[in-house]
Motif scaffolding. Structure first.
Motif, PDB file in Angstrom:
ATOM      1  N   VAL A 672     -15.611 -13.359  44.194  1.00  0.00           N
ATOM      2  CA  VAL A 672     -14.224 -13.829  44.067  1.00  0.00           C
ATOM      3  C   VAL A 672     -13.842 -13.901  42.589  1.00  0.00           C
ATOM      4  N   VAL A 673     -12.687 -13.351  42.259  1.00  0.00           N
ATOM      5  CA  VAL A 673     -12.157 -13.434  40.901  1.00  0.00           C
ATOM      6  C   VAL A 673     -10.825 -14.180  40.941  1.00  0.00           C
ATOM      7  N   VAL A 674     -10.697 -15.195  40.093  1.00  0.00           N
ATOM      8  CA  VAL A 674      -9.445 -15.928  39.921  1.00  0.00           C
ATOM      9  C   VAL A 674      -8.970 -15.678  38.490  1.00  0.00           C
ATOM     10  N   GLY A 693      -9.879  -6.450  34.914  1.00  0.00           N
ATOM     11  CA  GLY A 693     -10.138  -7.757  35.502  1.00  0.00           C
ATOM     12  C   GLY A 693     -10.207  -7.732  37.022  1.00  0.00           C
ATOM     13  N   ILE A 694      -9.223  -7.102  37.658  1.00  0.00           N
ATOM     14  CA  ILE A 694      -9.210  -7.147  39.127  1.00  0.00           C
ATOM     15  C   ILE A 694     -10.298  -6.260  39.738  1.00  0.00           C
ATOM     16  N   THR A 695     -10.747  -5.239  39.009  1.00  0.00           N
ATOM     17  CA  THR A 695     -11.815  -4.383  39.551  1.00  0.00           C
ATOM     18  C   THR A 695     -13.177  -5.047  39.470  1.00  0.00           C
ATOM     19  N   ARG A 696     -13.249  -6.257  38.899  1.00  0.00           N
ATOM     20  CA  ARG A 696     -14.524  -7.003  38.892  1.00  0.00           C
ATOM     21  C   ARG A 696     -14.756  -7.705  40.224  1.00  0.00           C
ATOM     22  N   ALA A 697     -13.731  -7.801  41.068  1.00  0.00           N
ATOM     23  CA  ALA A 697     -13.834  -8.564  42.318  1.00  0.00           C
ATOM     24  C   ALA A 697     -14.340  -7.690  43.458  1.00  0.00           C
ATOM     25  N   LYS A 698     -15.189  -8.272  44.273  1.00  0.00           N
ATOM     26  CA  LYS A 698     -15.746  -7.554  45.420  1.00  0.00           C
ATOM     27  C   LYS A 698     -15.079  -7.964  46.737  1.00  0.00           C
ATOM     28  N   LYS A 699     -14.788  -9.245  46.895  1.00  0.00           N
ATOM     29  CA  LYS A 699     -14.267  -9.751  48.170  1.00  0.00           C
ATOM     30  C   LYS A 699     -12.822 -10.260  48.089  1.00  0.00           C
ATOM     31  N   LEU A 700     -12.455 -10.846  46.935  1.00  0.00           N
ATOM     32  CA  LEU A 700     -11.139 -11.481  46.864  1.00  0.00           C
ATOM     33  C   LEU A 700     -10.670 -11.591  45.415  1.00  0.00           C
TER      34      LEU A 700
END
Length: 735
Positions: A672-674, A693-700
């Motif tokens: 999860v990335v916030v 930044g957003i491509t670091r997230a796997k699930k959310l």
């Protein structure tokens, strides 16, 4: 800052390597515990200490020493007690009384200036005088050096390093040329050296000062990712930094060039200045890239098209034509670059390439720049992938300096090397990798060129692609199953300059509209502390949720975010030990990150396979504080397998990591990335940063802030242009 005048009662612990001590002292009738770097401390000494009071959860209140000065006694009784304490080898209570009875209040003057007069005392012969002289001289030297250097703001740790480097000549060396410290002593920069220089009378237009200042300006510029500096820019910024005339700068640039401290070359029609390390790295990478792209390679005697078909059947997939081109290119070229965004099939292509090479009985090595990226590569392929540092066998060489043992004379013994997350590779690491690639070995470079460039200097992946010297395959189409993820769909939209789809029901990409930085901060805290763990009970706030921010400063910068998140996720408690460094409190259970490469920091294995112990903790490694030991050392576990003991002198290399910058997140993947979405400096708040930044997230992914700021970042496709000569060097050769 507190100050105490005290006498050393007993020394609980002393590290002879770095001078770190834990000791008990008495101030009048009050007993204190002190901790810090005091290399010359001996029981019985009178000291003036300055420092900060800290509370250790197990050992109570302690003075963390920042500066220390020995107070020498001036009365006969005081001098006798001082000598009788054992502070000087060869002098005990009986001998101390004899010496003081003979010389009285001039005793220390005799020891300083005419120690041979001790022969006037019965029982003290030449042999004993020699022992006393050596012990007293060493004690005096260290004390004088510490007092002299601390006057100029040099920390006790740095004083120890200076003494170890220059010995008894330390004060002379520093007075003659303070700027040499910037080259020889880690942690001492130009500004610290300049402060000393001004105090000891070094002229503003001294060649030592100007040449050191020029080097400082170039290195500061390269710290932003550049490998060189345009000469006109260097002259202008050096004049501003040093407040000297243009002619002085130009003269010393010329002198530095003659002494081979810097190199001037024409890059894309402009005179540019390199420091020698980056100059040689660019030359090395250029030479090897051209060699790999032009050499003849043994043909792989296997039907590639047939093998691709078999792999497709085995895995129930169907490659697109461009993906098949990427696979064939690995066999038809000595070097190939495969680049594409998330969901374009890079991992599947790597697996197919590896499968076919191994079927042809060829040996394949897999590597990535960071431990996390290497671990992801292993999990995706089912085969071992190493960090590039481990692949190149980083260790301590004959000169006690760190070195890669895999190099030209001892190359990697394999037929193929596949390197993933190549956007993170800087010019220095790429040069070391290419040195270790022997004749006939193929190199496959995989990465997303649209992500942020490496933290270190250079623009390696983009330069290699734009040089047009090697086979490049660009993957743009998203796999069918990847289209189910709004993270991947939105990543490509952002990369194409389009607004992402927000808050689609039952998907993995959400936006929470909040105005004002305080509201954004409060919402982020609520998300990671309550809402997200409640939404999915498998998500642990520390281990699975990562806050990413574009910057370090400000209420939504990582420094502020970390303090706020720590108070919620790991608050102060009598059951948790803690230690303070700079303005950061590190507490048992804290999530932390190494912020610079430290090739010598030792680690021990916590179970699992592989080496029992080793050295090297690298920029971006994330771990958790397991304990704070009796000496206030921080015990950190990285990746659940490497235990590192951080002594006080290394704590400035650690940061809290509940929130990290997007730059530092490269190569990592989090469930999860916030991310806060707010307005900031235009050069920083750009499309490239948001995409990474957003491509670091796997699930959310959860973005919190204003749509205006998201829209601004997507429309802002400008970024800080790096000055790198690699592309131009390669093009000059192949064209």
């Amino acid at each position: 800052m507190s100050e105490i005048h005290c006498v050393v009662e007993d020394i609980v612990f002393k590290n002879e390597e770095n001078g770190y001590v834990v000791a008990h002292v008495k101030e009048k009738n009050i007993r204190h515990t002190i901790v810090g770097c005091i290399p010359y401390i001996i029981e019985g000494q009178s000291l003036k200490l300055q420092g900060e009071w800290v509370k250790h959860p197990q050992f109570g209140c302690q003075l963390k020493v920042i500066s220390c000065e020995e107070i020498l006694p001036n009365s006969k009784i005081g001098i006798e007690r001082y000598l009788a304490s054992g502070v000087i080898a060869g002098i005990g209570p009986v001998t101390a009384k004899k010496i003081v009875d003979k010389f009285g209040e001039k005793t220390l003057e005799v020891l300083d200036e005419d120690i041979d007069r001790l022969s006037e005392i019965e029982g003290i012969g030449d042999k004993k005088i020699k022992i006393i002289y050596e012990a007293y001289s060493k004690q005096r030297e260290i004390r004088n050096i510490m007092v002299f250097l601390q006057t100029y703001g040099i920390t006790p740790n740095q004083c120890v390093k200076i003494y170890k480097k220059y010995g008894v000549e330390s004060i002379k060396v520093v007075k003659d040329n303070p700027y040499i410290l910037t080259e020889d002593i880690a942690g001492i920069g130009f500004k610290s050296a300049d402060k000393i220089a001004r105090s000891v009378g070094v002229e503003a237009n001294s060649p030592f000062r100007i040449q050191s200042g020029i080097n400082y300006v170039i290195n500061d510029f390269c710290a932003m990712g550049n490998t060189y500096m345009p000469i006109e820019k260097l002259i202008k910024e050096s004049m501003n930094a040093l407040s000297v005339e243009k002619a002085d700068i130009e003269k010393n640039i010329y002198e530095s060039t003659l002494e081979q401290k810097i190199k001037i070359e024409i890059i894309n029609g402009e005179n540019c200045v390199f420091t020698m390390p980056y100059y040689y790295c660019e030359l090395g990478v250029t030479k090897k890239i051209v060699t790999l792209s032009t050499d003849n390679y043994d043909e792989v005697k296997i039907d590639i098209n047939k093998q691709i078909e078999e792999f497709e059947k085995l895995n129930s997939i169907e490659f697109a034509p461009i993906q098949k081109e990427a696979i064939r290119g690995a066999f038809e070229n000595g070097i190939e670059v495969i680049t594409g965004g998330p969901g374009t099939g890079k991992t599947t292509i790597i697996n197919c390439i590896t499968h076919i090479f191994e079927k042809a009985s060829l040996r394949v090595f897999m590597a990535a720049p960071t431990g996390r990226a290497a671990k992801r590569m292993s999990e995706a392929s089912g085969k071992e992938a190493k960090t590039m540092h481990r692949l190149l066998e980083l260790g301590i060489g004959d000169n006690n300096q760190t070195a890669f043992f895999k190099r030209e004379e001892c190359p990697l013994e394999c037929d193929v090397i596949i390197v993933d997350e190549a956007s993170m590779i800087d010019i220095v690491l790429m040069n070391n990798l290419l040195k270790a690639i022997g004749f006939g070995t193929r190199l496959i470079i995989v990465g997303d060129v649209d992500q942020l460039p490496s933290v270190g200097p250079g623009n390696v992946l983009r330069d290699i692609i734009e040089s047009k010297a090697v086979k490049v395959v660009r993957l743009k189409d998203i796999f069918r199953q990847a289209k189910e993820s709004m993270i991947i769909v939105n990543a490509h939209k952002i990369n194409n300059g389009e607004m992402p789809i927000l808050n689609k029901k039952d998907k993995d990409f959400y936006f929470m509209n909040r105005e004002g930085n305080e509201n954004i901060l409060n919402t982020i805290i609520e998300l990671i502390y309550k809402r997200l763990p409640k939404f999915n009970s498998k998500w642990d706030s520390k281990h699975h949720i990562q806050v990413l921010s574009p910057m370090r400063k400000g209420i939504l910068g990582v420094s502020s975010l970390n303090n706020s998140i720590q108070q919620v996720l790991n608050p102060k408690s009598k059951d948790k030990k803690e230690v303070k460094s700079r303005d950061i409190i590190f507490r048992t259970g804290d999530k932390v990150m190494q912020t610079k490469n430290n090739y010598t920091l030792k680690w021990s294995r916590v179970g699992g396979e592989g080496e029992k112990d080793g050295a090297g903790v690298f920029n971006g490694d994330v771990g958790f504080v397991e304990d704070v030991d009796q000496e206030s050392n921080l015990i950190v576990i990285f990746d659940n397998e490497r235990k590192v003991v951080y002594e006080d002198m290394y704590l400035d290399e650690l940061d809290l990591a509940y929130a990290i910058t997007i730059h530092k997140s490269q190569g990592s993947e989090f469930p999860v990335v916030v991310m806060p979405a707010f307005m900031g400096p235009p050069l920083l708040m750009n499309r490239n940063l948001l995409y990474t930044g957003i491509t670091r997230a796997k699930k959310l992914v959860v973005l919190v802030g204003s749509q205006k700021s998201i829209h601004f970042m997507i429309n802002n496709d400008k970024s800080f242009d790096r000055y790198s000569g690699l592309k131009w060097r390669i093009m000059d050769i192949i064209q």
